[in-house]
Design a protein around this motif. Structure first.
Motif, PDB file in Angstrom:
ATOM      1  N   ASN A 187      32.150  42.578  33.738  1.00  0.00           N
ATOM      2  CA  ASN A 187      32.334  42.998  35.132  1.00  0.00           C
ATOM      3  C   ASN A 187      31.049  43.615  35.655  1.00  0.00           C
ATOM      4  O   ASN A 187      30.350  44.335  34.935  1.00  0.00           O
ATOM      5  CB  ASN A 187      33.446  44.037  35.268  1.00  0.00           C
ATOM      6  CG  ASN A 187      34.806  43.472  34.886  1.00  0.00           C
ATOM      7  OD1 ASN A 187      35.346  43.807  33.852  1.00  0.00           O
ATOM      8  ND2 ASN A 187      35.359  42.632  35.736  1.00  0.00           N
ATOM      9  N   ARG A 189      29.960  45.506  39.499  1.00  0.00           N
ATOM     10  CA  ARG A 189      30.487  45.838  40.829  1.00  0.00           C
ATOM     11  C   ARG A 189      29.536  46.805  41.533  1.00  0.00           C
ATOM     12  O   ARG A 189      29.021  47.745  40.934  1.00  0.00           O
ATOM     13  CB  ARG A 189      31.873  46.464  40.718  1.00  0.00           C
ATOM     14  CG  ARG A 189      32.450  46.980  42.028  1.00  0.00           C
ATOM     15  CD  ARG A 189      33.805  47.589  41.859  1.00  0.00           C
ATOM     16  NE  ARG A 189      34.807  46.595  41.501  1.00  0.00           N
ATOM     17  CZ  ARG A 189      36.102  46.863  41.394  1.00  0.00           C
ATOM     18  NH1 ARG A 189      36.544  48.102  41.563  1.00  0.00           N
ATOM     19  NH2 ARG A 189      36.964  45.913  41.080  1.00  0.00           N
ATOM     20  N   LYS A 374      31.810  45.251  46.168  1.00  0.00           N
ATOM     21  CA  LYS A 374      31.528  43.817  46.050  1.00  0.00           C
ATOM     22  C   LYS A 374      31.348  43.484  44.577  1.00  0.00           C
ATOM     23  O   LYS A 374      30.581  44.129  43.868  1.00  0.00           O
ATOM     24  CB  LYS A 374      30.241  43.469  46.810  1.00  0.00           C
ATOM     25  CG  LYS A 374      29.787  42.014  46.649  1.00  0.00           C
ATOM     26  CD  LYS A 374      30.742  41.060  47.345  1.00  0.00           C
ATOM     27  CE  LYS A 374      30.208  39.622  47.328  1.00  0.00           C
ATOM     28  NZ  LYS A 374      30.212  39.017  45.980  1.00  0.00           N
ATOM     29  N   GLU A 375      32.111  42.476  44.116  1.00  0.00           N
ATOM     30  CA  GLU A 375      31.982  42.013  42.745  1.00  0.00           C
ATOM     31  C   GLU A 375      30.751  41.125  42.640  1.00  0.00           C
ATOM     32  O   GLU A 375      30.610  40.128  43.357  1.00  0.00           O
ATOM     33  CB  GLU A 375      33.223  41.229  42.317  1.00  0.00           C
ATOM     34  CG  GLU A 375      34.508  42.028  42.294  1.00  0.00           C
ATOM     35  CD  GLU A 375      34.535  43.052  41.181  1.00  0.00           C
ATOM     36  OE1 GLU A 375      33.649  42.993  40.302  1.00  0.00           O
ATOM     37  OE2 GLU A 375      35.431  43.915  41.183  1.00  0.00           O
ATOM     38  N   THR A 378      31.713  37.150  39.339  1.00  0.00           N
ATOM     39  CA  THR A 378      33.098  36.752  39.642  1.00  0.00           C
ATOM     40  C   THR A 378      33.696  35.805  38.608  1.00  0.00           C
ATOM     41  O   THR A 378      34.869  35.458  38.715  1.00  0.00           O
ATOM     42  CB  THR A 378      33.146  36.080  41.027  1.00  0.00           C
ATOM     43  OG1 THR A 378      32.287  34.926  41.018  1.00  0.00           O
ATOM     44  CG2 THR A 378      32.681  37.052  42.109  1.00  0.00           C
ATOM     45  N   LEU A 381      36.739  37.288  36.799  1.00  0.00           N
ATOM     46  CA  LEU A 381      37.774  37.948  37.596  1.00  0.00           C
ATOM     47  C   LEU A 381      39.123  37.298  37.358  1.00  0.00           C
ATOM     48  O   LEU A 381      39.238  36.076  37.169  1.00  0.00           O
ATOM     49  CB  LEU A 381      37.421  37.872  39.084  1.00  0.00           C
ATOM     50  CG  LEU A 381      36.220  38.681  39.569  1.00  0.00           C
ATOM     51  CD1 LEU A 381      36.021  38.462  41.063  1.00  0.00           C
ATOM     52  CD2 LEU A 381      36.427  40.155  39.268  1.00  0.00           C
ATOM     53  N   ASP A 387      37.004  39.263  45.461  1.00  0.00           N
ATOM     54  CA  ASP A 387      35.544  39.300  45.342  1.00  0.00           C
ATOM     55  C   ASP A 387      34.959  40.538  46.012  1.00  0.00           C
ATOM     56  O   ASP A 387      33.941  41.058  45.564  1.00  0.00           O
ATOM     57  CB  ASP A 387      34.929  38.049  45.961  1.00  0.00           C
ATOM     58  CG  ASP A 387      35.215  36.810  45.124  1.00  0.00           C
ATOM     59  OD1 ASP A 387      35.747  36.969  44.009  1.00  0.00           O
ATOM     60  OD2 ASP A 387      34.928  35.699  45.595  1.00  0.00           O
ATOM     61  N   TRP A 388      35.575  41.015  47.100  1.00  0.00           N
ATOM     62  CA  TRP A 388      35.093  42.192  47.809  1.00  0.00           C
ATOM     63  C   TRP A 388      36.272  42.856  48.521  1.00  0.00           C
ATOM     64  O   TRP A 388      37.328  42.242  48.705  1.00  0.00           O
ATOM     65  CB  TRP A 388      33.982  41.840  48.805  1.00  0.00           C
ATOM     66  CG  TRP A 388      34.403  40.846  49.877  1.00  0.00           C
ATOM     67  CD1 TRP A 388      34.308  39.501  49.826  1.00  0.00           C
ATOM     68  CD2 TRP A 388      35.001  41.175  51.140  1.00  0.00           C
ATOM     69  NE1 TRP A 388      34.809  38.937  50.960  1.00  0.00           N
ATOM     70  CE2 TRP A 388      35.235  39.939  51.798  1.00  0.00           C
ATOM     71  CE3 TRP A 388      35.364  42.348  51.777  1.00  0.00           C
ATOM     72  CZ2 TRP A 388      35.818  39.875  53.062  1.00  0.00           C
ATOM     73  CZ3 TRP A 388      35.940  42.294  53.036  1.00  0.00           C
ATOM     74  CH2 TRP A 388      36.153  41.071  53.670  1.00  0.00           C
TER      75      TRP A 388
END
Length: 590
Positions: A187, A189, A374-375, A378, A381, A387-388
């Motif tokens: 992850n 972010r 905001k990722e 992705t 996920l 995504d955001w």
């Protein structure tokens, strides 16, 4: 021999010492003193805290990244849905072909019948008979409507049955488990949070941090003021010790000359051995006093050098003199109330306590903040993670068991306590200023009373010296006059020292010690070498013999009228064989 060596070393050290003024000493202490450096670092720490508090008004942007390993991948099991779909496919395989057959039969029949009727009508229009037209139409359509409908319906029903069987087989064979998370995933972010309302908590914290800077500056000024007061006191202690040394060197020199004359007079039979011995005793006491002065001077120099963080090769050149023109006592009190660093620190702490009350009350209000993230990666996920995202968040602690009320009460109690301390400090400062003012005035009055007495002592010393050289006075009279003058000179120096220390105390109370050197800059500095020594009387011709009776009759009434200043003992009578006491008091202890 050892005493002479010690005096020689001490005198040499004084000659080669670097001269510094009071302004120089204060500047060196501000630059070199360790405690002042430590207090200055505390101010810098407080300023950093203020910058940190200011940063809370801005949005916080953070980047987070992580790699995670879990025990097993995460799946969603849809087996029950598979069973339902399979059962539905079975039902459709049973009833579905019949429905398809009926619909296909009707549609095919209607279409074939319409084609038959159209072909039959056309044949009849061409003049064919009914039988010929019927045969023509059946041939064109491909058979009767019933036959065509039957064939089409059978075909569609068979195709539907085949498709439903294939769909059921596919449902039965499909894997209805979905992987939503691998056992190792990554992850990354980017997150932004901006508090837009905190019940004035952020503002109160910033205001408290700003007042903390002012409090640390006041604490720095207070510490510096105290240290510089110590520096100035030790500076004048050194200057007093140096001036006492010069005075006692002069006394010793005069007694050496007197002893030399006494030895010549004894050899000529003009004085007794006792008078010569009295001169030797007085000289020995003067040497002891001078040795004590050198020792006190060395200790004072060490103490001052320690505060300045420099070597001991220094000598003070600012005279031990307080300014003649000073403020009135009430003006000093007002100045102290406005500028005393300790009082300023208390007042700043009071402002901080008031900010603490506001910060405690902020817990009664909700906290509102904007957020966004905001990722950046992705691929790993899950289906439930966007995504955001942007939004607003509110938190309101409705009940905390009375904690907020207790914080507010505590902050208010602290404010009341500081208020009482401020009042007490103001009273103490007022008393301190009045005490030091009266000490300065007392020292000045002592100087006035010693001024005339010293003039009388100087005249008595001069008269006794001339009378002795003329054979009209004894050696004891000269020694007593010399010692009395020395004691008055010492008392005069100490009165000046008391006056300047009391004046420095007034500056300390008003936070102005740092400017003491500038205030004394108009006072003429002492020469780097020794102060001007007392010049001995010019020697006269050898005195003629005087009858003992006449010598004893000569009275020295001038010494008997010299006032006895504080700490000065009365001179011994002229006809006494006991040695007169010598004042060997050194400079005040550090």
């Amino acid at each position: 021999m050892k005493k002479s060596l010690f005096l020689g070393i001490a005198a040499s050290a004084a000659v080669f010492a670097a001269p510094i003024s009071l302004s120089d000493a204060i500047a060196m202490a501000k630059t070199n003193n360790s405690q002042i450096k430590a207090e200055k670092a505390k101010v810098e720490m407080a300023e950093s805290g203020q910058s940190e508090a200011r940063s809370r008004f801005m949005p916080q942007l953070s980047l987070t990244a992580s790699v995670t390993k879990i025990n097993d991948p995460i799946y969603i099991d849809l087996g029950q849905i598979q069973q339902g779909l399979s059962g539905l496919a079975d039902g459709l395989a049973t009833v579905g072909p019949a429905g398809v057959y009926s619909k296909a039969y009707i549609d095919a029949y209607n279409k074939a019948q319409a084609g038959y009727e159209q072909a039959y009508a056309g044949a009849r229009a061409q003049g064919l008979s009914e039988a010929e037209a019927n045969a023509f139409a059946l041939d064109k359509v491909g058979g009767s409507a019933q036959e065509i409908a039957q064939q089409t319906a059978d075909k569609y029903a068979a195709d539907s049955k085949q498709q439903l069987d294939a769909a059921k087989a596919k449902i039965d064979d499909a894997d209805f488990r979905m992987k939503v998370q691998d056992d190792v995933f990554f992850n990354a972010r980017l997150t932004a949070i901006w508090p837009i309302f905190t019940g004035l908590k952020i503002y109160s914290a910033y205001d408290a941090a700003k007042e903390n800077v002012n409090a640390k500056k006041a604490a720095f000024d207070m510490a510096q003021n105290t240290i510089l007061m110590d520096v100035a006191t030790k500076y004048f202690t050194l200057r007093l010790a140096e001036e006492l040394t010069v005075l006692r060197e002069s006394t010793k020199k005069n007694l050496e000359e007197h002893l030399a004359r006494s030895k010549k007079l004894e050899e000529g039979g003009q004085i007794s051995k006792a008078e010569r011995l009295r001169a030797e005793v007085a000289l020995a006491e003067a040497e002891n006093a001078l040795e004590d002065s050198y020792r006190d001077q060395t200790l004072a120099r060490l103490a001052l050098a320690s505060l300045l963080h420099t070597d001991t090769n220094i000598t003070a050149i600012t005279p031990v003199l307080a300014p003649e023109q000073t403020l009135a006592m009430e003006e000093f009190k007002q100045l102290a109330m406005d500028r005393h660093p300790g009082l300023r620190q208390l007042r700043t702490e009071r402002k901080r306590s008031q900010d603490a009350v506001s910060a405690a009350r902020a817990d009664y209000f909700p906290t509102v903040a904007l957020f966004a993230y905001k990722e950046l990666y992705t691929r790993d996920l899950t289906l439930l993670e966007p995504d955001w995202a942007v939004g607003a968040k509110m938190q309101w602690d409705l009940f905390k068991g009375g904690e907020t009320r207790s914080k507010v009460s505590n902050a208010k109690a602290l404010d009341r306590s500081l208020s009482s301390m401020e009042e007490q400090t103001m009273d103490n400062i007022g008393l301190l200023v009045e005490k030091r003012w009266r000490e300065m005035e007392h020292a000045k009055s002592r100087l006035e009373s010693l001024k005339k007495t010293r003039e009388l002592a100087e005249e008595a010393h001069r008269s006794q010296t001339l009378a002795y050289e003329a054979g009209l006075a004894t050696g004891l009279d000269v020694v007593d006059a010399e010692l009395a003058l020395s004691r008055l000179q010492v008392a005069d120096l100490k009165a000046h020292y008391d006056a300047v220390v009391a004046w420095l105390g007034l500056l300390e109370a008003s936070g102005e010690v740092v400017n003491a050197g500038e205030m004394l800059k108009n006072i003429k500095p002492v020469e780097e070498t020794k102060a001007e020594e007392v010049k001995p009387a010019e020697p006269v011709a050898e005195p003629t013999a005087v009858p003992a009776a006449e010598s004893n009759v000569v009275a020295n009434d001038s010494l008997n009228v010299i006032a006895n200043p504080e700490g000065v003992k009365q001179s011994a009578p002229a006809d006494s064989a006991a040695p007169a006491p010598v004042d060997t008091t050194a400079a005040p202890a550090n």
